[in-house]
Scaffold this motif. Structure first.
Motif, PDB file in Angstrom:
ATOM      1  N   GLU A  96      29.931  45.084  36.596  1.00  0.00           N
ATOM      2  CA  GLU A  96      28.581  44.722  36.991  1.00  0.00           C
ATOM      3  C   GLU A  96      28.085  46.218  35.921  1.00  0.00           C
ATOM      4  O   GLU A  96      27.061  46.323  35.448  1.00  0.00           O
ATOM      5  N   ARG A  97      29.245  46.499  35.296  1.00  0.00           N
ATOM      6  CA  ARG A  97      28.860  47.288  34.098  1.00  0.00           C
ATOM      7  C   ARG A  97      28.476  46.583  32.091  1.00  0.00           C
ATOM      8  O   ARG A  97      28.945  46.168  31.220  1.00  0.00           O
ATOM      9  N   GLY A  98      26.931  45.978  32.998  1.00  0.00           N
ATOM     10  CA  GLY A  98      26.949  44.988  31.771  1.00  0.00           C
ATOM     11  C   GLY A  98      25.435  44.928  32.316  1.00  0.00           C
ATOM     12  O   GLY A  98      24.731  44.558  33.281  1.00  0.00           O
ATOM     13  N   THR A  99      24.212  44.145  31.046  1.00  0.00           N
ATOM     14  CA  THR A  99      23.025  44.205  31.561  1.00  0.00           C
ATOM     15  C   THR A  99      23.104  42.569  31.933  1.00  0.00           C
ATOM     16  O   THR A  99      24.299  41.940  31.724  1.00  0.00           O
ATOM     17  N   ARG A 100      22.367  42.335  33.292  1.00  0.00           N
ATOM     18  CA  ARG A 100      22.829  40.583  33.464  1.00  0.00           C
ATOM     19  C   ARG A 100      22.548  39.974  32.956  1.00  0.00           C
ATOM     20  O   ARG A 100      23.155  38.851  32.854  1.00  0.00           O
ATOM     21  N   GLU A 101      21.643  39.746  32.094  1.00  0.00           N
ATOM     22  CA  GLU A 101      21.593  38.482  30.271  1.00  0.00           C
ATOM     23  C   GLU A 101      22.699  38.466  29.935  1.00  0.00           C
ATOM     24  O   GLU A 101      23.651  37.563  29.562  1.00  0.00           O
ATOM     25  N   TYR A 102      23.598  39.954  29.632  1.00  0.00           N
ATOM     26  CA  TYR A 102      24.621  39.853  28.400  1.00  0.00           C
ATOM     27  C   TYR A 102      25.541  39.246  29.161  1.00  0.00           C
ATOM     28  O   TYR A 102      26.503  39.289  28.709  1.00  0.00           O
ATOM     29  N   GLY A 134      28.007  35.483  35.879  1.00  0.00           N
ATOM     30  CA  GLY A 134      27.790  37.035  35.378  1.00  0.00           C
ATOM     31  C   GLY A 134      27.917  38.146  36.035  1.00  0.00           C
ATOM     32  O   GLY A 134      29.104  37.205  36.625  1.00  0.00           O
ATOM     33  N   LYS A 135      27.635  38.933  36.439  1.00  0.00           N
ATOM     34  CA  LYS A 135      27.940  40.324  37.317  1.00  0.00           C
ATOM     35  C   LYS A 135      27.369  39.166  39.295  1.00  0.00           C
ATOM     36  O   LYS A 135      27.753  40.676  39.777  1.00  0.00           O
TER      37      LYS A 135
END
Lengths: 162, 433
Positions: A96-102, A134-135
């Motif tokens: 979860e430690r990143g932005t949605r898109e990345y 993704g996350k």
């Protein structure tokens, strides 16, 4: 009350995932052996998950394969060539430690790394599909490293139709 | 919609002469002292709902209070009871309770139509600052309150308002491992929540077009996840890019004619743009890395985006037709999700250092970086139509879920925006037409 129950359910699930990861680690350096025992019928999905290991884990913000991941993928490649009736999807995930898109892009990059490795070991590319979540689909839910490291993963999911 | 059947006109001023000092709030100052404003219940004439006129006053007060630029005065302190808007208020009564501004209004219903009138008074100068009347259908009463709020905000701050606008977002429910996500729409104050999808498919990152009637978003509804369009009035959906590979992170061009997005092939993600009329798709970047989160400048000539071409994610700017990109973020940490302000003066971003996620702004040349809020885990800024307020979501991690917040570009006045369930990926519409 509901919260307590939910937490128990999740803790159990988490323990299951951890056990799986440890099992994968324990036999990571041995090749897949259909005679190794256990209750899973050889060539079954259960056999793949339990005796081969259906997932590999990544370092934070990385899509490089660790030596343990490579050992798991070697066994996946071996198994998938024996049981070549299966098509499968490689799911890439991020913590979860990143932005949605990345994280969507990072999950795709992880899935592609696994796909490339399996292809390099002789698995036919047309049997493989990749997808990134993704996350969006963590397996372990908590706020620290023990969960994050479980969620940074690529999972080889056999198609049920075969 | 207000559009077709609505008419607006100016109310004639009642004050006989113009005074010299006129109430004006300078919002360019760092620390703004909120304007004390009295908003007594509007006068109701022939209303089906007797509380209708009062509700309009309450919504106006709530909007102005949330902006942080106004301090509505407790109605219990009011001395004069406003029973008509056709005569001058008793200014000494309002001066005595330190109101600098006073809003009086009347809502008149006949058949299914509403007439809304209001006057904004400068209490100390004793003069009318603005008077307007609007005609619309009865079901538009909330929009009337928002439009009047915008008129007051504009007259006193000198800037356009943002209250008559909506937010599209992702409603989240269920346990985190199997989160159900639905596209949802609400007024900017959280009222009138409406769901646009049922939760069968994972949906992410909805964004408004400049016409505010269409959104673009990412959905896992079939095969590879793809970028879609949806008309929010008719519910009609359409796929944007049907190329092999996953398309994601879409956003409209300012004229609403194109959608820019990331397209993943293999391990790489590059930027593409599709013309919605001709369906012609153009590649904008060609890299072996992750280029994503593109956003147009308001004049449509440039694009900001994030890329890890230099290692960590950083913010880059390039011409709208591609070509050389210039890196503008140089601080410590990773920079992502750049979003250009509708005013063009700033780019909002998410910044990650260690395990902190901050929302900040910087100018398009990378100067003037300012962090507005930080902690675990802020993400996904979107601008109010006037470029004054930023909305974002904050997810505490673990078992919980994200909620929506707003913060002023000065970093002050952070507030939660209540939603029925967990909420993420907000996108603010332009002012409605």
């Amino acid at each position: 009350m509901t919260n307590v129950v939910m937490r128990v359910v999740r803790a159990t699930k988490f323990a299951g995932v951890l056990a799986l990861a440890l099992a994968a680690a324990a036999c990571a350096n041995r090749p897949y052996d259909p005679q190794a025992g256990g209750s899973a019928p050889p060539g079954s999905q259960q056999d793949f998950v339990v005796n081969v290991g259906d997932r590999v884990f990544f370092e934070s913000d990385s899509s490089e394969l660790t030596s343990q991941s490579i050992a798991t993928l070697e066994k996946q490649a071996q198994w998938l060539q024996i049981y070549n009736q299966y098509t499968f999807t490689i799911e890439g995930h991020a913590d979860e430690r990143g932005t949605r898109e990345y994280n969507i892009a990072l999950g795709a990059r992880r899935a592609q790394t696994v796909r490339d490795y399996l292809a390099s070991r002789g698995v036919q590319p047309q049997r493989m599909r990749t997808i990134s979540y993704g996350k969006e689909r963590p397996v372990a839910v908590c706020n620290d490293i023990s969960c994050w490291s479980q969620n940074r993963r690529a999972v080889t999911v056999l198609s049920t139709s075969s | 919609m207000l559009g077709a059947g609505a008419a607006a006109g100016a109310l004639a001023g009642l004050s006989p002469q113009r005074a010299a000092a006129v109430l004006k709030l300078d919002v360019t100052q760092g620390n703004v002292q909120p304007v004390p404003i009295a908003i007594p219940d509007f006068v109701g004439v022939g209303l089906q709902d007797p509380a209708g006129a009062r509700n309009v006053s309450l919504i106006i007060a709530s909007n102005l209070r949330r902006s942080g630029l106004f301090a509505p005065i407790d109605p219990a302190a009011y001395i004069e009871k406003i029973s008509t808007i056709d005569t001058l208020p008793r200014f000494p009564d309002w001066r005595q309770i330190n109101a600098q501004a006073l809003v009086t209004g009347r809502i008149t219903q006949s058949d299914g139509r509403l007439k809304a009138e209001f006057r904004l008074w400068d209490v100390f100068a004793g003069q009318q600052l603005r008077g307007e009347q609007y005609n619309t259908t009865a079901d538009n009463w909330r929009r009337i309150a928002h439009i009047i709020s915008d008129a007051i905000y504009e007259r006193i701050t000198g800037e356009k308002g943002y209250f008559d606008s909506r937010v599209v977002f992702v409603d989240e429910s269920g346990p985190k491992e199997r989160r159900i996500k639905r596209l949802a729409l609400m007024d900017q104050d959280g009222a009138n929540v409406r769901y646009l999808t049922r939760g069968d498919d994972l949906v992410l990152t909805p964004r408004f077009s400049s016409a505010a009637d269409t959104i673009t978003y990412m959905s896992y509804s079939q095969g590879d996840p793809k970028v879609y369009l949806m008309n929010i009035e008719t519910g009609q959906r359409e796929i944007v890019s049907n190329f092999p590979g996953m398309s994601f992170s879409p956003r409209f061009s300012p004229d609403g004619q194109r959608v820019i997005f990331s397209l993943q092939r293999g391990g790489n993600s590059n930027l593409f743009v599709m013309d919605l009329r001709s369906k012609a798709t153009t590649r904008l970047t060609d890299t072996q890395v992750i280029d994503t989160a593109p956003s147009y400048s308001p004049d449509g000539t440039r694009i900001s985006f994030e890329s890890d071409r230099g290692g960590k994610q950083q913010i880059y700017i390039m011409a709208a037709n591609g070509g050389e990109a210039q890196r503008i973020s140089f601080g410590e940490g990773a920079y992502s999700t750049p979003v250009w302000s509708p005013r063009g003066d700033y780019i909002a971003f998410t910044k990650q250092t260690e395990s902190k996620f901050a929302i900040g702004i910087m100018r398009a040349d990378g100067s003037g970086e300012r962090i507005l809020t930080e902690g675990y885990h802020n993400e996904g800024p979107t601008w109010s139509p006037n470029g004054r307020v930023i909305m974002f979501f904050r997810d505490p991690g673990g078992d919980g879920g994200p909620m929506l917040y707003t913060v002023d570009v000065t970093g002050r006045n952070e507030q939660i925006l209540k939603t029925p369930s967990y909420a993420s990926d907000p996108a603010w519409s332009p002012l409605l037409q």
